[in-house]
Design an enzyme around this catalytic site. Structure first.
Site, mmCIF file in Angstrom:
data_model
loop_
_atom_site.group_PDB
_atom_site.id
_atom_site.type_symbol
_atom_site.label_atom_id
_atom_site.label_comp_id
_atom_site.label_asym_id
_atom_site.label_seq_id
_atom_site.Cartn_x
_atom_site.Cartn_y
_atom_site.Cartn_z
ATOM 1 N N GLU A 44 18.878 46.951 -46.059
ATOM 2 C CA GLU A 44 18.826 47.083 -46.905
ATOM 3 C C GLU A 44 19.861 46.181 -47.830
ATOM 4 O O GLU A 44 20.109 46.107 -47.035
ATOM 5 C CB GLU A 44 18.579 48.272 -47.281
ATOM 6 C CG GLU A 44 19.748 49.698 -47.848
ATOM 7 C CD GLU A 44 20.035 50.311 -49.082
ATOM 8 O OE1 GLU A 44 19.736 49.917 -50.036
ATOM 9 O OE2 GLU A 44 20.555 51.484 -48.716
ATOM 10 N N LYS B 222 23.331 63.103 -49.462
ATOM 11 C CA LYS B 222 25.163 62.936 -50.531
ATOM 12 C C LYS B 222 25.375 64.446 -51.168
ATOM 13 O O LYS B 222 24.017 63.938 -51.865
ATOM 14 C CB LYS B 222 25.027 61.674 -50.812
ATOM 15 C CG LYS B 222 26.876 61.197 -51.641
ATOM 16 C CD LYS B 222 26.792 59.927 -52.314
ATOM 17 C CE LYS B 222 26.808 58.504 -51.724
ATOM 18 N NZ LYS B 222 25.301 58.167 -52.063
#
Ligand code: PSU
Ligand code: MN
Length: 311
Positions: free
Chosen positions: A29, A164
């Site tokens: 990405e 996360k």
């Protein structure tokens, strides 16, 4: 008649060659380059990640939108452009792709948008650092990353370092379960938490070898069950941060974000930068190392998958 999708796609010749032969390719990405890390570390890391994929026997294809073209594979100069220009480049998720293309603009693709473009090119494996998810405070904001919807619909193995703790890990996992996305732990029983190796939440399936992950994804697609397999890969021990400490730092970064009124797509980039600042760059180093680690695993999975798919 030319392929209606391909008229928007620029696939790097060596990548197209590999795809034609069924050789392993790993998509990468570009939001992580323009919005996830500061310059010049972002461009340096993007090159290191590409090398890590090559060293492990697959071809890297960094994905982005450049002058309205859907790029599958970027040159060194183009990577430099995305790194140097940074957050001034549009962060492009699924919804943004047609507008950035129609306006002939540049877009740094999120995990969701990278999956969309990679799938158009026929790529079945991608690597990233962390995926987007359900944000903390979702009861008020409804902030749920489009990455999760994309995982439910696009056939790919997505290798990440877990979820996360700026996100609501429990709710993100519930969402993935609802959407039918299996969460696989590579040599781990618990979902890793990006900077930390253990979130305390169990994975759906543990695999010991990259071949096991490739077999599961190959079977999924052969059965016609659409959507991704999310492969979670813990940050290497020597670069992991202490879970309690980083959670405290993250909580303070979120407070600061709320005070400043930052919302929507700006949240993740703001939090990453603030956390890096508060940890004196330690979190940035962990971030770089975990991405490299994911690139290596993704290349291994891509190699096994291309063999399984060729018979
Ligand atoms: N997590 C990171 N670094 C990142 C991102 C997430 O540690 O750069 C990026 C990825 O591109 C991911 C995107 O797909 O943020 C999710 O953004 P949003 O929540 O706006 O969908
Ligand atoms: Mn969001």
């Amino acid at each position: 008649m030319s392929d209606p999708i391909n008229q928007y796609l620029d696939i790097l010749p060596e990548v197209r060659d590999a795809l034609d032969k069924g050789a392993p390719v790993v998509a990468l990405e570009s939001t992580i380059i323009s919005h996830g890390m500061p310059y010049p570390k972002n461009a340096e890391t993007a090159h290191l990640v590409e090398s890590a994929v090559r060293d492990n026997g697959a071809l890297p294809a960094t994905i982005a939108i450049l002058d309205g073209r859907l790029k599958v594979g970027l040159s060194a100069r183009e990577i430099e452009h995305f790194g140097r220009t940074g957050p001034a480049i549009t962060k492009a998720s699924r919804r943004d792709i047609p507008f950035v293309v129609a306006r002939r603009g540049d877009g740094a693709t999120t995990v969701a948008a990278t999956m969309v473009v990679a799938a158009m090119a026929g790529i079945r494996v991608m690597a990233t650092g962390g995926i987007g998810g359900v944000h903390r405070g979702v009861e008020q904001t409804m902030d749920i990353s489009a990455d999760l919807q994309e995982l439910s619909r696009t056939n790919m193995a997505v290798v990440c370092a877990g979820i996360k703790s700026v996100l609501d890990i429990g709710r993100t996992l519930e969402y993935l379960e609802t959407m039918g996305v299996p969460v696989v732990g590579y040599r781990t029983d618990t979902v890793p938490a990006f900077y930390a190796r253990n979130s305390g939440f169990p994975v759906d399936y543990r695999v010991e070898e990259s071949l096991d992950a490739a077999q599961a994804m190959h079977t999924k697609f052969a059965l016609g069950i659409d959507g991704a397999v999310l492969v979670t890969n813990p940050v290497p021990q020597e670069h992991a941060l202490d879970a309690t400490e980083i959670d405290g730092t993250i909580a303070r970064a979120i407070e600061e974000m709320n005070v400043r009124g930052i919302t929507g797509k700006e949240t993740t980039p703001f939090l990453l930068a603030t956390i890096a600042e508060k940890t004196g760059g330690e979190s940035l180093q962990a971030n770089i190392e975990l991405v490299l680690n994911n690139a290596r695993l993704a290349a291994d999975i891509a190699r096994h998958y291309s063999q399984l798919a060729s018979v």
